[in-house]
Design an enzyme around this catalytic site. Structure first.
Site, PDB file in Angstrom:
ATOM      1  CB  SER A 309      -0.953  -0.088   1.273  1.00 56.51           C
ATOM      2  OG  SER A 309      -1.769   0.975   1.162  1.00 56.51           O
ATOM      3  CG  ASP A 320       7.766   5.510 -11.406  1.00 56.23           C
ATOM      4  OD1 ASP A 320       8.627   4.080 -11.307  1.00 56.23           O
ATOM      5  OD2 ASP A 320       6.609   5.382 -11.777  1.00 56.23           O
ATOM      6  CE  LYS A 334      -5.348  -2.556   0.155  1.00 51.87           C
ATOM      7  NZ  LYS A 334      -5.551  -0.979  -0.319  1.00 51.87           N
TER       8      LYS A 334
END
Length: 446
Positions: A309, A320, A334
């Site tokens: 999560s 990224d 998740k």
């Protein structure tokens, strides 16, 4: 603070250990509208209610009331029906009674009475352990990610009312029956409840100039605590760290805003995370603001199968943006957002309303974050209480009824493994030193 685009949200804890809940990123019921056309819209929506199905439900309800072998209480029967509406949607949508709803508020403070374990209730009502929380009764008793609780104080889970038996006065005992891969039979673990004061951030210096920060969960004060620990490590390093290992192993998530704040402290710009759903309130994007607390010094993020999560959001944001290298094993996957919709009676509906997307636009759901450098569990721990030999496949993708991910079923998919112990930290430090050696001279400290 990070820039937020889209609908305003009120984040809530991603996980609540004792209520066996997962992520609740918003507590934002759709507001009433002053638009005079709203009534017409509501009428149109109401006209789409499947009356034939409602009649079928009433017929079954009446049959149970009239003919079931024992009398059935109206409220209990209706409660079961409501829970059934949510049960088959996905593993994270659920009906929360008042006590379970209040436990979300407890989690934001980082203090509650219980055993200290993050749980997910499965379709058979058994409780899958996502992760024990550091330095709690559950962790000290050897409960592991991947364990399944099938009974509490000798009562099968099917006979237990909610998760309340795991709560209780500090000093009182509770016995849980555990099923673990690699063990032939279920076994009992007796724990003494405590007031769990979750210290979500810990830190130390690994070597001169190389800092280590462990975040075990994301709660209301995690962002501020992270800043304090980084500043303290910087001071110990003479004003600036050469590099940082950020340990998110077995971090089951928590407050989205806390993870976003940590990401913003390490980024000088760029996206952090976006959420997308069917209704406008579910569409939000968080962007970093100028100012990198580490001043560009290299970062390695350490993850494993228990990282879920909000922990995955943080790892994805840093990777990224080319701000960190991710080391470890594939994360839990998740990648969905739950909205808590309060009801008039104090109960709530926790409903999956959106998916997370990393800055590159990739969904985390059922695929997780694949590390740049993969690690295997310490061979010395395999087959021990820390890593049972057959404890594999811990991921969102194996949960019955899970929300399908955009990248689910990709060729070569392999679930991650738990990575306990100090060996993964040593491996992360080795990767960090490689980054430091390759870093531009302007970012290095000699």
């Amino acid at each position: 603070m990070p820039a937020v685009h889209g609908a305003a949200q009120q984040p809530d804890p991603a996980t609540t250990p004792l209520a066996a809940q997962e992520e609740a990123q918003e507590e934002a019921p759709v507001p009433a509208s002053d638009d005079p056309d709203a009534t017409d819209g509501a009428a149109t929506a109401a006209s789409r209610v499947p009356l034939a199905e409602i009649r079928r439900y009433v017929a079954v309800y009446n049959a149970i009331k009239d003919a079931y072998v024992d009398p059935v209480d109206d409220r209990e029967l209706m409660q079961s029906a409501i829970e059934g509406l949510l049960l088959d949607l996905d593993p994270h949508s659920a009906y929360l009674d008042k006590d379970e709803s209040e436990s979300f508020d407890e989690q934001t403070s980082g203090a509650y009475d219980g055993i200290g374990v993050e749980l997910l209730q499965q379709h058979d009502r058994s409780l899958k352990v996502i992760a024990p929380i550091d330095d709690t009764p559950a962790a000290r008793a050897g409960i592991l990610a991947g364990d399944t609780i099938v009974a509490i104080d000798g009562k099968p889970i099917a006979q237990v009312e909610g998760m309340e038996p795991l709560r209780g006065a500090p000093g009182s005992q509770v016995t849980v029956t555990i099923v673990r891969d690699g063990r032939d039979k279920p076994f009992d673990v007796t724990l003494v409840r405590e007031t769990i004061k979750v210290t979500s951030v810990r830190s130390r210096m690994l070597e001169p100039g190389y800092g280590y920060v462990r975040i075990s969960t994301f709660q209301a004060d995690t962002g501020a605590d992270f800043q304090t620990h980084v500043d303290r490590l910087q001071a110990q390093a003479g004003g600036r760290l050469r590099g940082l290992v950020l340990d998110l192993r077995s971090n089951p998530g928590g407050l989205l805003t806390a993870a976003v704040q940590v990401a913003d402290d390490l980024l000088d710009g760029g996206g952090i995370v976006s959420t997308r759903g069917r209704i406008p309130i579910s569409d939000t994007r968080f962007d970093a603001t100028p100012g990198d607390r580490m001043k560009g010094a290299p970062v390695v993020v350490l993850v494993d199968a228990g990282s879920a999560s909000a922990a995955e959001v943080l790892a994805g944001a840093l990777r990224d943006n080319d701000r960190a290298r991710v080391v470890g094993s594939r994360t839990f996957g998740k990648g969905s957002v739950q909205t808590v919709l309060p009801l008039d009676n104090g109960d709530s509906v926790k409903l999956t309303t959106a998916r997370y997307y990393t800055p590159s636009g990739r969904s985390i759901q059922a695929s997780g974050i694949v590390p740049d450098t993969e690690l295997a569990p310490d061979p010395a721990l395999i087959g021990t209480a820390d890593v049972p030999a057959s404890l594999t496949g811990l991921s969102e993708a194996i949960l019955p009824g899970h929300l399908r991910g955009d990248d689910e079923g990709a060729e070569g998919y392999k679930a991650g493994s738990p990575l306990p112990g100090d060996q993964p930290i040593a491996a992360a430090l080795a990767e960090l030193k490689k980054l430091v050696a390759r870093a531009p001279a302007a970012t290095q400290v000699r």
